[in-house]
Write a protein that holds these residues in place. Structure first.
Motif, PDB file in Angstrom:
ATOM      1  N   ALA A   1       0.891  -1.159   0.000  1.00 44.20           N
ATOM      2  CA  ALA A   1       0.000   0.000   0.000  1.00 44.20           C
ATOM      3  C   ALA A   1       0.933   1.214   0.000  1.00 44.20           C
ATOM      4  O   ALA A   1       1.933   1.206  -0.718  1.00 44.20           O
ATOM      5  CB  ALA A   1      -0.964  -0.046   1.169  1.00 44.20           C
ATOM      6  N   PHE A   2       0.659   2.219   0.794  1.00 47.05           N
ATOM      7  CA  PHE A   2       1.583   3.352   0.887  1.00 47.05           C
ATOM      8  C   PHE A   2       2.237   3.390   2.269  1.00 47.05           C
ATOM      9  O   PHE A   2       2.505   4.456   2.817  1.00 47.05           O
ATOM     10  CB  PHE A   2       0.869   4.667   0.591  1.00 47.05           C
ATOM     11  CG  PHE A   2       0.838   5.026  -0.879  1.00 47.05           C
ATOM     12  CD1 PHE A   2       1.959   4.886  -1.672  1.00 47.05           C
ATOM     13  CD2 PHE A   2      -0.326   5.528  -1.454  1.00 47.05           C
ATOM     14  CE1 PHE A   2       1.931   5.229  -3.024  1.00 47.05           C
ATOM     15  CE2 PHE A   2      -0.366   5.879  -2.800  1.00 47.05           C
ATOM     16  CZ  PHE A   2       0.765   5.726  -3.590  1.00 47.05           C
ATOM     17  N   ASN A   3       2.484   2.209   2.837  1.00 46.32           N
ATOM     18  CA  ASN A   3       3.180   2.121   4.110  1.00 46.32           C
ATOM     19  C   ASN A   3       4.679   2.194   3.836  1.00 46.32           C
ATOM     20  O   ASN A   3       5.343   1.196   3.559  1.00 46.32           O
ATOM     21  CB  ASN A   3       2.812   0.820   4.821  1.00 46.32           C
ATOM     22  CG  ASN A   3       1.371   0.811   5.279  1.00 46.32           C
ATOM     23  OD1 ASN A   3       1.015   1.439   6.262  1.00 46.32           O
ATOM     24  ND2 ASN A   3       0.531   0.103   4.534  1.00 46.32           N
ATOM     25  N   GLU A   4       5.199   3.404   3.906  1.00 49.39           N
ATOM     26  CA  GLU A   4       6.591   3.658   3.588  1.00 49.39           C
ATOM     27  C   GLU A   4       7.516   3.113   4.683  1.00 49.39           C
ATOM     28  O   GLU A   4       7.069   2.821   5.801  1.00 49.39           O
ATOM     29  CB  GLU A   4       6.816   5.159   3.414  1.00 49.39           C
ATOM     30  CG  GLU A   4       5.994   5.804   2.317  1.00 49.39           C
ATOM     31  CD  GLU A   4       6.502   5.520   0.914  1.00 49.39           C
ATOM     32  OE1 GLU A   4       7.162   4.479   0.707  1.00 49.39           O
ATOM     33  OE2 GLU A   4       6.237   6.327   0.012  1.00 49.39           O
ATOM     34  N   PRO A   5       8.811   2.952   4.387  1.00 45.47           N
ATOM     35  CA  PRO A   5       9.750   2.502   5.421  1.00 45.47           C
ATOM     36  C   PRO A   5       9.631   3.350   6.682  1.00 45.47           C
ATOM     37  O   PRO A   5       9.536   4.578   6.625  1.00 45.47           O
ATOM     38  CB  PRO A   5      11.111   2.686   4.739  1.00 45.47           C
ATOM     39  CG  PRO A   5      10.814   2.470   3.289  1.00 45.47           C
ATOM     40  CD  PRO A   5       9.475   3.098   3.073  1.00 45.47           C
ATOM     41  N   GLY A   6       9.617   2.669   7.813  1.00 47.61           N
ATOM     42  CA  GLY A   6       9.412   3.328   9.090  1.00 47.61           C
ATOM     43  C   GLY A   6       7.994   3.229   9.594  1.00 47.61           C
ATOM     44  O   GLY A   6       7.708   3.619  10.728  1.00 47.61           O
ATOM     45  N   SER A   7       7.079   2.689   8.779  1.00 41.80           N
ATOM     46  CA  SER A   7       5.686   2.547   9.203  1.00 41.80           C
ATOM     47  C   SER A   7       5.567   1.549  10.343  1.00 41.80           C
ATOM     48  O   SER A   7       6.239   0.513  10.358  1.00 41.80           O
ATOM     49  CB  SER A   7       4.818   2.081   8.030  1.00 41.80           C
ATOM     50  OG  SER A   7       4.716   3.068   7.033  1.00 41.80           O
ATOM     51  N   SER A   8       4.693   1.845  11.281  1.00 42.03           N
ATOM     52  CA  SER A   8       4.415   0.917  12.368  1.00 42.03           C
ATOM     53  C   SER A   8       3.822  -0.370  11.817  1.00 42.03           C
ATOM     54  O   SER A   8       2.923  -0.349  10.965  1.00 42.03           O
ATOM     55  CB  SER A   8       3.435   1.544  13.362  1.00 42.03           C
ATOM     56  OG  SER A   8       2.908   0.557  14.235  1.00 42.03           O
ATOM     57  N   LEU A   9       4.296  -1.492  12.307  1.00 42.26           N
ATOM     58  CA  LEU A   9       3.773  -2.783  11.867  1.00 42.26           C
ATOM     59  C   LEU A   9       2.346  -3.004  12.355  1.00 42.26           C
ATOM     60  O   LEU A   9       1.667  -3.910  11.872  1.00 42.26           O
ATOM     61  CB  LEU A   9       4.679  -3.914  12.351  1.00 42.26           C
ATOM     62  CG  LEU A   9       6.142  -3.842  11.910  1.00 42.26           C
ATOM     63  CD1 LEU A   9       6.901  -5.079  12.368  1.00 42.26           C
ATOM     64  CD2 LEU A   9       6.269  -3.676  10.394  1.00 42.26           C
ATOM     65  N   ALA A  10       1.883  -2.178  13.295  1.00 44.03           N
ATOM     66  CA  ALA A  10       0.512  -2.283  13.809  1.00 44.03           C
ATOM     67  C   ALA A  10      -0.377  -1.157  13.291  1.00 44.03           C
ATOM     68  O   ALA A  10      -1.508  -1.010  13.749  1.00 44.03           O
ATOM     69  CB  ALA A  10       0.529  -2.252  15.335  1.00 44.03           C
ATOM     70  N   SER A  11       0.081  -0.392  12.309  1.00 44.70           N
ATOM     71  CA  SER A  11      -0.626   0.808  11.864  1.00 44.70           C
ATOM     72  C   SER A  11      -1.982   0.495  11.240  1.00 44.70           C
ATOM     73  O   SER A  11      -2.199  -0.584  10.686  1.00 44.70           O
ATOM     74  CB  SER A  11       0.235   1.590  10.869  1.00 44.70           C
ATOM     75  OG  SER A  11       0.670   0.757   9.805  1.00 44.70           O
ATOM     76  N   ARG A  12      -2.870   1.467  11.336  1.00 43.07           N
ATOM     77  CA  ARG A  12      -4.196   1.387  10.726  1.00 43.07           C
ATOM     78  C   ARG A  12      -4.293   2.450   9.629  1.00 43.07           C
ATOM     79  O   ARG A  12      -3.342   3.190   9.361  1.00 43.07           O
ATOM     80  CB  ARG A  12      -5.291   1.606  11.772  1.00 43.07           C
ATOM     81  CG  ARG A  12      -5.161   0.798  13.046  1.00 43.07           C
ATOM     82  CD  ARG A  12      -5.084  -0.705  12.836  1.00 43.07           C
ATOM     83  NE  ARG A  12      -6.280  -1.262  12.211  1.00 43.07           N
ATOM     84  CZ  ARG A  12      -6.522  -2.581  12.126  1.00 43.07           C
ATOM     85  NH1 ARG A  12      -5.653  -3.457  12.609  1.00 43.07           N
ATOM     86  NH2 ARG A  12      -7.615  -2.998  11.535  1.00 43.07           N
ATOM     87  N   THR A  13      -5.442   2.538   8.975  1.00 47.57           N
ATOM     88  CA  THR A  13      -5.643   3.505   7.898  1.00 47.57           C
ATOM     89  C   THR A  13      -5.371   4.926   8.409  1.00 47.57           C
ATOM     90  O   THR A  13      -5.898   5.330   9.441  1.00 47.57           O
ATOM     91  CB  THR A  13      -7.073   3.415   7.349  1.00 47.57           C
ATOM     92  OG1 THR A  13      -7.310   2.078   6.868  1.00 47.57           O
ATOM     93  CG2 THR A  13      -7.281   4.392   6.209  1.00 47.57           C
TER      94      THR A  13
END
Length: 260
Positions: free
Chosen positions: A139-151
């Motif tokens: 998706a657009f989860n760039e490097p550094g995104s939380s592995l638990a992130s939501r929309t």
């Protein structure tokens, strides 16, 4: 995680087979839809099956992975329009049954929360189609995104904007700087993840995805923790895989009844 190495045309057929099996079993299947070049052959195959074999999407639900922030409603690269062109209109999928995050919302955080709730209300995604960026984003989860992130809203990296400039006549300045994207936690809630990658430029990202440590530096590696993840790659994208021969052997020995 299952890794299948095959020509791009065969990979598209395998992904379409998995989607068709769901639709034939349950007409109201919920599909997760990706944009970009990776799923295009899958959408072509599904459109063919709709036209020639009557595969129906009439009762299915579709949820998009992401959307640019601020593109006009009629902009051809607005992902809602891309999905309509590439798959929804080609299979007579009712427009109201395909949703995406609202990149034109006045209150973007509220729009993200509403999107999460819509996915939950639909019963969750049965099969999520994914591509992978050269920097390992899904998706657009760039490097550094939380592995638990939501929309949520994300700022696109320079690399992603340069990669996507090809959709904006090669002009990186026309690529939006922000997007709304399903989070990695949201994606991981889907019951089956199917990621497609082709080309040598994806080889390092695929290597990290499959064989690297789970890390926010390569967001797609979170898929290693999913109970039903399938990675479909051609020979070029598989060129950095250290265990490529084992993956080939495993797939060649797979029972024909098993599917993806």
């Amino acid at each position: 995680m299952e890794v299948v190495i095959a020509p791009a045309e065969e990979l598209a057929v395998l992904a379409a087979d998995a989607i068709e099996a769901l639709l034939r079993r349950r007409a109201d299947t919920v599909l997760g839809l990706a944009t970009g070049s990776s799923p295009l052959k899958v959408y072509d195959e599904l459109a063919r099956r709709h036209a020639e074999e009557g595969l129906s999407f009439a009762e299915a639900r579709g949820f998009m992975l992401d959307e640019y922030v601020g593109l006009d409603a009629d902009h051809p690269e607005r992902y809602r329009n891309v999905i309509a062109t590439e798959i929804a209109e080609r299979v007579a999928w009712p427009a109201e049954r395909v949703q995406g995050p609202d990149g034109l919302a006045a209150d973007l955080p509220a729009a993200c929360a509403a999107y999460e709730e819509a996915i939950r209300a639909a019963g969750g995604v049965d099969l999520q189609i994914l591509g992978i960026g050269t920097d390992g984003h899904i998706a657009f989860n760039e490097p550094g995104s939380s592995l638990a992130s939501r929309t949520r809203i994300k700022t696109l990296t320079k690399q992603t904007r340069e990669d996507n400039a090809r959709f904006f006549d090669g002009d990186v300045d026309r690529v939006p700087t922000h997007c709304l994207t399903q989070g990695l936690g949201t994606i991981m809630d889907a019951r089956h993840l199917v990621l497609l990658a082709t080309g040598r430029h994806k080889a390092e990202a695929v290597h990290q995805l499959v064989e690297g440590p789970v890390s926010a530096l390569w967001p797609a590696t979170v898929m290693q923790l999913h109970p039903h993840a399938t990675v479909l790659v051609d020979e070029a994208a598989a060129s950095r895989l250290q265990l490529a021969d084992y993956y080939r052997q495993t797939y060649a020995s797979k029972p024909s009844w098993q599917g993806l």
